[in-house]
Design an enzyme around this catalytic site. Structure first.
Site, PDB file in Angstrom:
ATOM      1  CG  ASP A  29      32.523 -10.597  -4.227  1.00 45.90           C
ATOM      2  OD1 ASP A  29      32.780 -10.610  -5.436  1.00 45.90           O
ATOM      3  OD2 ASP A  29      32.734 -11.546  -3.476  1.00 45.90           O
ATOM      4  CD  GLU A  88      27.292 -12.273  -9.775  1.00 47.38           C
ATOM      5  OE1 GLU A  88      26.194 -12.154  -9.191  1.00 47.38           O
ATOM      6  OE2 GLU A  88      28.135 -13.115  -9.447  1.00 47.38           O
TER       7      GLU A  88
END
Length: 395
Positions: A25, A290
């Protein structure tokens, strides 16, 4: 930076981030904050709850300081004391549904009553997904119980989504780097990696725990040509305890472990620019989450995506959605084994992972050509930061 003495630009943006899984994140929000500051001259306050983890990808960061500035981004340790000093700007981004503090909600609620025109646009920046539903949900407003409104901002691979993080000069920097083999050899030397020749196959690994990784490395040991596996100390190594000469806790950066024709190189932590260069320099990349998943695509090299496991195997649905669009212009005889390799790796199927790896020739020109063309296809004319700026203007 001292928020008590430093004037706050009324047009500044605030990005709030809770660090999950150490680097994922914060990796995304840090790249976004830097790009907004560098390319759009936007004053960005990046609020982060865990500066210790953040410092692994920003070594100059002091985890003990509440306020500091790097790359023209104001980094604020997100805690009860610092949020009391929050001053609203033009945009408030709640990264990955991290939930901004109730004290800030109260300030915004009062601002709506007193000066509604000064309310920031409130966005929930969601995780990247290639699923079909993303187009229909991107940009939708959501009325909160406080009476405030926030919008769902969903990154994605089509022009009806929020786009993908990609700096304007990234591809030109990558192409320049990859045009000269001396660059990668210099990087390996800088990282303390020895014994790697220009013609050797080099594979980077940044995965979660999986028996598939152990199976691949054991199969590579019998290859005729040398294979160098570059792997940081962390979760990937937990899968290799049976073949390591010592415990994972005893492994140190710079250590080399020889296993047949495979050499494991234990990497030191690096900043984001260094990680990009590492991906550019390898022949194949195994990545997770990600941020590294997207940077592997921008590296224009073949890769495996080890997606974060979710309940009821929902992560496999997300994986299938991505593989479908990635393979849209890839010949079926290459698309099928590449998809099967990614799926078996994520399912921890050792036998199938090795079999599918062996079916693919990673020096196969069409596969390499596809990896090279894919970034421009995926970018779809506009990156996330530019679409975000346009979204703000439209509101």
């Amino acid at each position: 930076m001292d928020l008590d003495s430093t004037p706050i630009n009324a047009n500044h943006w605030d990005i709030f981030c809770v660090v999950v899984d150490n680097y994922g994140d914060i990796g995304v929000t840090w790249r976004l904050a830097k790009q907004l500051a560098a390319e759009y001259a936007i004053t960005v306050n990046l609020w982060v709850d865990d500066l210790n983890s953040f410092s692994h990808i920003l070594p100059k960061l002091d985890p003990c300081r509440t306020y500091q500035t790097f790359y023209d981004v104001n980094i604020i340790h997100w805690n009860e004391s610092s949020t009391e000093k929050y001053v609203s700007g033009s945009c408030l981004i709640e990264a990955f549904a991290c939930e901004i503090p109730s004290s800030i909600i109260q300030k915004l609620t009062k601002l709506k009553q007193d000066s509604p025109a000064k309310l920031p646009i409130w966005l929930n920046l969601e995780y990247l997904s290639a699923e079909d539903w993303v187009e229909g949900c991107h940009g939708l407003p959501s009325c909160q119980t406080s009476g405030l409104q926030k919008y769902f901002y969903l990154p994605g691979f089509t022009d009806k989504t929020g786009g993908l993080i990609c700096e304007q000069n990234l591809f030109s920097l990558r192409d320049s780097w990859q045009s000269d083999k001396a660059n990668k050899l210099a990087l390996f030397a800088e990282l303390g990696l020895s014994g790697i020749e220009a013609e050797h196959r080099v594979i980077s690994v940044f995965s979660y725990e999986t028996p598939s990784l152990l199976a691949l490395i054991q199969s590579w040991q019998t290859q005729n040509d040398p294979i160098h596996v570059l792997i940081p100390k962390g979760r990937s190594l937990n899968s290799l305890t049976s073949i390591l000469p010592c415990s994972v806790n005893e492994v140190v950066a710079g250590q080399q472990i020889t296993l047949g024709n495979v050499t494991l190189h234990i990497l030191p932590m690096t900043d984001q620019q260094g990680y990009d260069r590492l991906l550019w320099s390898c022949d194949f990349n195994i990545v997770r989450g990600e941020d590294s998943f997207l940077r592997a695509q921008w590296a224009a090299k073949p890769f495996i995506w080890h997606i974060y496991p979710q309940e009821d195997d929902y992560h496999l649905i997300k994986l299938e959605a991505f593989m479908q669009i990635y393979c849209d212009n890839l010949a079926p005889d290459l698309a099928k084994p590449w998809c099967e390799l990614n799926l078996s790796f994520n399912q921890g199927d050792q036998i199938d992972t090795v079999n599918h790896w062996q079916k693919l020739e990673f020096n196969h020109l069409p596969l390499l050509q596809h990896a090279k063309k894919w970034p421009m296809t995926a970018l779809n004319s506009a990156d996330l930061a530019s679409r975000l700026v346009q979204f703000m203007k439209s509101r």
